[in-house]
Every structure is written in C-alpha cells, then in structure tokens.
Design a protein around this motif. Sequence first.
Motif, PDB file in Angstrom:
ATOM      1  N   CYS A   2       0.816  -1.221   0.000  1.00 46.98           N
ATOM      2  CA  CYS A   2       0.000   0.000   0.000  1.00 46.98           C
ATOM      3  C   CYS A   2       0.847   1.267   0.000  1.00 46.98           C
ATOM      4  O   CYS A   2       0.323   2.355  -0.263  1.00 46.98           O
ATOM      5  CB  CYS A   2      -0.940   0.012   1.201  1.00 46.98           C
ATOM      6  SG  CYS A   2      -2.287  -1.188   1.081  1.00 46.98           S
ATOM      7  N   HIS A   3       2.115   1.136   0.309  1.00 44.49           N
ATOM      8  CA  HIS A   3       3.039   2.273   0.304  1.00 44.49           C
ATOM      9  C   HIS A   3       4.205   1.895  -0.602  1.00 44.49           C
ATOM     10  O   HIS A   3       5.308   1.617  -0.129  1.00 44.49           O
ATOM     11  CB  HIS A   3       3.504   2.596   1.716  1.00 44.49           C
ATOM     12  CG  HIS A   3       2.381   2.877   2.672  1.00 44.49           C
ATOM     13  ND1 HIS A   3       1.700   4.070   2.682  1.00 44.49           N
ATOM     14  CD2 HIS A   3       1.810   2.104   3.631  1.00 44.49           C
ATOM     15  CE1 HIS A   3       0.756   4.031   3.606  1.00 44.49           C
ATOM     16  NE2 HIS A   3       0.798   2.846   4.204  1.00 44.49           N
ATOM     17  N   ASN A   4       3.922   1.865  -1.901  1.00 44.65           N
ATOM     18  CA  ASN A   4       4.927   1.319  -2.806  1.00 44.65           C
ATOM     19  C   ASN A   4       5.677   2.404  -3.558  1.00 44.65           C
ATOM     20  O   ASN A   4       5.199   3.541  -3.701  1.00 44.65           O
ATOM     21  CB  ASN A   4       4.309   0.268  -3.740  1.00 44.65           C
ATOM     22  CG  ASN A   4       3.265   0.848  -4.655  1.00 44.65           C
ATOM     23  OD1 ASN A   4       3.564   1.293  -5.744  1.00 44.65           O
ATOM     24  ND2 ASN A   4       2.011   0.838  -4.207  1.00 44.65           N
ATOM     25  N   THR A   5       6.852   2.037  -4.034  1.00 43.73           N
ATOM     26  CA  THR A   5       7.773   3.032  -4.586  1.00 43.73           C
ATOM     27  C   THR A   5       7.288   3.676  -5.883  1.00 43.73           C
ATOM     28  O   THR A   5       7.499   4.882  -6.065  1.00 43.73           O
ATOM     29  CB  THR A   5       9.165   2.416  -4.786  1.00 43.73           C
ATOM     30  OG1 THR A   5       9.060   1.254  -5.617  1.00 43.73           O
ATOM     31  CG2 THR A   5       9.767   2.021  -3.441  1.00 43.73           C
ATOM     32  N   PRO A   6       6.651   2.972  -6.827  1.00 42.31           N
ATOM     33  CA  PRO A   6       6.244   3.649  -8.055  1.00 42.31           C
ATOM     34  C   PRO A   6       5.205   4.744  -7.838  1.00 42.31           C
ATOM     35  O   PRO A   6       5.073   5.644  -8.673  1.00 42.31           O
ATOM     36  CB  PRO A   6       5.674   2.511  -8.919  1.00 42.31           C
ATOM     37  CG  PRO A   6       6.279   1.269  -8.375  1.00 42.31           C
ATOM     38  CD  PRO A   6       6.392   1.513  -6.910  1.00 42.31           C
ATOM     39  N   ALA A  25      -4.675   5.355   1.299  1.00 45.26           N
ATOM     40  CA  ALA A  25      -3.372   5.077   1.906  1.00 45.26           C
ATOM     41  C   ALA A  25      -2.479   6.300   1.729  1.00 45.26           C
ATOM     42  O   ALA A  25      -2.029   6.582   0.611  1.00 45.26           O
ATOM     43  CB  ALA A  25      -2.732   3.860   1.245  1.00 45.26           C
ATOM     44  N   PRO A  26      -2.201   7.049   2.785  1.00 49.19           N
ATOM     45  CA  PRO A  26      -1.403   8.271   2.631  1.00 49.19           C
ATOM     46  C   PRO A  26       0.058   7.947   2.360  1.00 49.19           C
ATOM     47  O   PRO A  26       0.565   6.897   2.754  1.00 49.19           O
ATOM     48  CB  PRO A  26      -1.574   8.973   3.983  1.00 49.19           C
ATOM     49  CG  PRO A  26      -1.825   7.858   4.940  1.00 49.19           C
ATOM     50  CD  PRO A  26      -2.602   6.817   4.172  1.00 49.19           C
ATOM     51  N   THR A  27       0.730   8.864   1.688  1.00 49.64           N
ATOM     52  CA  THR A  27       2.159   8.681   1.458  1.00 49.64           C
ATOM     53  C   THR A  27       2.925   8.685   2.773  1.00 49.64           C
ATOM     54  O   THR A  27       2.518   9.316   3.759  1.00 49.64           O
ATOM     55  CB  THR A  27       2.705   9.792   0.552  1.00 49.64           C
ATOM     56  OG1 THR A  27       4.118   9.580   0.343  1.00 49.64           O
ATOM     57  CG2 THR A  27       2.505  11.162   1.176  1.00 49.64           C
ATOM     58  N   LEU A  28       4.056   7.982   2.783  1.00 49.58           N
ATOM     59  CA  LEU A  28       4.948   8.000   3.949  1.00 49.58           C
ATOM     60  C   LEU A  28       6.127   8.938   3.740  1.00 49.58           C
ATOM     61  O   LEU A  28       7.007   9.011   4.602  1.00 49.58           O
ATOM     62  CB  LEU A  28       5.454   6.585   4.237  1.00 49.58           C
ATOM     63  CG  LEU A  28       4.387   5.587   4.692  1.00 49.58           C
ATOM     64  CD1 LEU A  28       5.004   4.216   4.923  1.00 49.58           C
ATOM     65  CD2 LEU A  28       3.679   6.068   5.955  1.00 49.58           C
ATOM     66  N   LEU A  29       6.160   9.655   2.617  1.00 47.97           N
ATOM     67  CA  LEU A  29       7.232  10.627   2.413  1.00 47.97           C
ATOM     68  C   LEU A  29       7.202  11.669   3.533  1.00 47.97           C
ATOM     69  O   LEU A  29       6.152  12.216   3.870  1.00 47.97           O
ATOM     70  CB  LEU A  29       7.069  11.326   1.062  1.00 47.97           C
ATOM     71  CG  LEU A  29       7.344  10.474  -0.183  1.00 47.97           C
ATOM     72  CD1 LEU A  29       6.967  11.249  -1.435  1.00 47.97           C
ATOM     73  CD2 LEU A  29       8.820  10.062  -0.233  1.00 47.97           C
TER      74      LEU A  29
END
Length: 451
Positions: A83-87, A122-126
Amino acid sequence: MTTRIVRALCLGFLVLVGGCVESDRTISVPSSLDAELRQTLQQWGVVPIGRPPSQDSARVALGQALFFDKLLSGNRDIACATCHNTPTSMGDGQSLAVGTGGTGVGPVRQLGPGREFVPRNAPTLLNAGLGLFYMFWDGRISGFNGGFSTPAGTALPAGLPNLLTVQAMFPVTNRREMRGAPGDSDVFGNPNELAQIGDSQYQEIWQAVMRRVLAVPEYVARFSAAFPNTPSSRLGFEHAALALAAFETDALTRTDSPFDRFLKRDNAAMTTEAKRGALLFFGKASCSGCHNGPLLGGSGFVNVGVPQLGPGLGSGMPLDFGHADVNGSEFYRFAFRIAPLRNVELTAPYFHDGAYPTLEAVVRHYNDVPLALRGYDVTQLAPALQGTYHGDNATINAVLERLAFQLQRPLDLTDEEMGDVVAFLKSLTDPSARDLSGLVPPAVPSGLPVR
C-alpha cells in the motif's frame, strides 16, 4: 495574525530546521515579487527543513527488510510496501486502499473475493519522520515526547520514542489492511493464526507476529545486529516498529524541492507562476489557514467538504465521520487530518478517500466547495468505487452543515489563478522522490516474493 504564528510555531517545534539561512547580501537584490513572497512566508512560519538525525544503519537495514516482507501479514500476501509502494511515491495510487486478499500492486490492485476496500486512502509516507502530531486520517494516534494516545491504550509498549514508531505498531493489527479475517488461510494453505486473535488483544497480536519473524534465522541475526543489548527473548514488535521507523525516516525524507531551494535564497529555483501561486496560497486562496508551518500542514482537523464514498467507518457507517469518532465531538464530524503538502504532486488521488485524481480538481473543489460537492463527477473514480459514492441530498447537506467557515463562500479564483496555485503545489516536489525504485531490496529474509 498572532494565532497564525502560534499555530505555525507549534508545528515547527518538532520539525528540524535547516542551518543558518544565507544572508540576502550574498545574492542579487530580489525582485518585488520575491521580496513580497519572502515577507509572506516569514509571517506563516515557513522555514527550510534540515535532515533528521542520522539513523542506525543496522536498524535501517532491518526496517527495510520488514517493510517489504509479506511475512508480517496474516495471510502472508501483503507487505507495508504493497500500500506504500515506490512507483506511487509511497502511497498506492488508489482512492481507497486494497488490503489483504487483493491482487496486484498500485493503481491496478484489485479486491479479492469477498473483500471490501479499506475505508480510507493510503497516505504517502514521504517525510513521515519529520515530527507530526497526528497519524491516520482521523488522528486516532497522536502525541509526542512519550505521551501518546492510541486505540491500544495501556497495551501500547512503554518507551516508544516518536509517533512514527507508534504508528508502525498498528497496520499489522488491522484485519482489512494486513491481519485478515477469521477462517482465512495464508498463501500456502495454512490457517492464519493472527486472524484468530481478538481485535482488542493488541499485545497478543504483536507477540504472534514476532513469533513468526523470529522463526526466521536471518531475522534473528538482523535483530541482534540492530538491538545488540536486547536478548531474543526480550524482543517485541516494538523493536520491529523502531526499525521500520528508522528506515522510513532515513529513506523517505525528501526535502530538496524548488520551494526549499527558494527558502534557502535561490530566487531562480521557482517559476514566476509558482511564486504567484504561493502568494495566492498564503493570501486570497486562504490555503495557509490550515496548510502552514514548515510541512505546510499536518496539524489539526478540518471539514473541507470532501465527497463521501466507500464502505464507511465507525459510528457513521456507511459514512465516515472522521475525527468526530476519535474525540467524540460532533463539531469534528466529517473533519479529517490536514495533510502535509510536501511532494503532494506525486501522491494522487487526494483527500481521505481519494475523491479527486488531480491537483487541478482539488483546487477547483476549494474554489467553490458547495458547488463542487453538489456537482461531484463520479466518473473521476475507478469503476469499482463509483457505486459507493454517497451523493444523496441528506449526506451532502450534512457535510456542508459543518463545512469550515472560510470555505462556505467561493474563493473567486480565476482559471489563471488556480493554475498558478497548482504550479506552486508542484514546486513542493523533491525531484529525488520521483524515482524510489532503489529502495526495493532484491529479496527479504522470509523468502516471500518482494514484487
């Protein structure tokens, strides 16, 4: 103005501010546009952000493995990175997340048989390691400096150092996200033992996950390297959470955008359109009333008239009452966490339920919220979600009844002005956040597939 400055300083307290700002005397005399923008930014507490403290390399390596390992999920079919994937810049590109039982990754991920969407985006984790006060869209996890409020209450292990570590404790406990439902079998056909534990038995869930992890010899070695003073018999899931937070802080802090470079006195870093948009953002468009401080958000909750869609959550199902279900106040009905806006260009779709696919659509929504909500175009959603939109008059009126006061009347932005605001939002993108593929390990200790 005093209220604005205090709010900005409260958020800035936990954010690491960069070193001394270079004097204006070392650069050319700024234009009137630059001078006006710098004066405005100073009023709103917007300052350069420095790197967080360096993280222990062994913990970062352990956290990276755990982040991409599906072993942590009840059915061994989903990792944090699903759910927090790089692309998709550490989100998933979907309006509502698809948890355990689904297939595929990112925007093409689909529900499995008998499964429902996770009720929220799913919010970004950046930049999640930069000292936020709240986690999750409804703020059900909050606090700092050791004083945390969570659904686990006294079951939360003591001594967790920050909110990001606390947050990492909870996805493995959520049935739709990672844990699974009673009667589930994992990808090998074995019973899902995590799903048999009661929902309120947080300690038992965390202990069961750690039994899985420590049954893998390579993980035992990695935990030993990351926590050399803690014997294996004393390791708990809080140690896994510490490692996950170390990885996220080390790998996902991205704060070198054109806007950041402008803050460090590089007048050429931003386009003229972006600078005009910034002045609108902090002025006529009223964005900075909520999105202020170094992260441009992350503190507080507000009802901005977002369309309601999905299966709903909490006392309002099939609607989602947001923060009101956490603090018990109807004042916060339909209010959700004010999202930080750094790198926002990369993290579509937007809002707590991913109701809008583009920044242009978001800005147009804000320009006249009642009009946008009443005329919401459901075709913006994926076909599987269009039937979950709650567009009846009763729901729309209920949302608008508690709409933030500054949005109850149109902002009257022209098309050109809205374009300038979007240009400013895009200036918040750190170019290094566009390609995070280098974070994906070739393999994980469990041997489960990474991609």
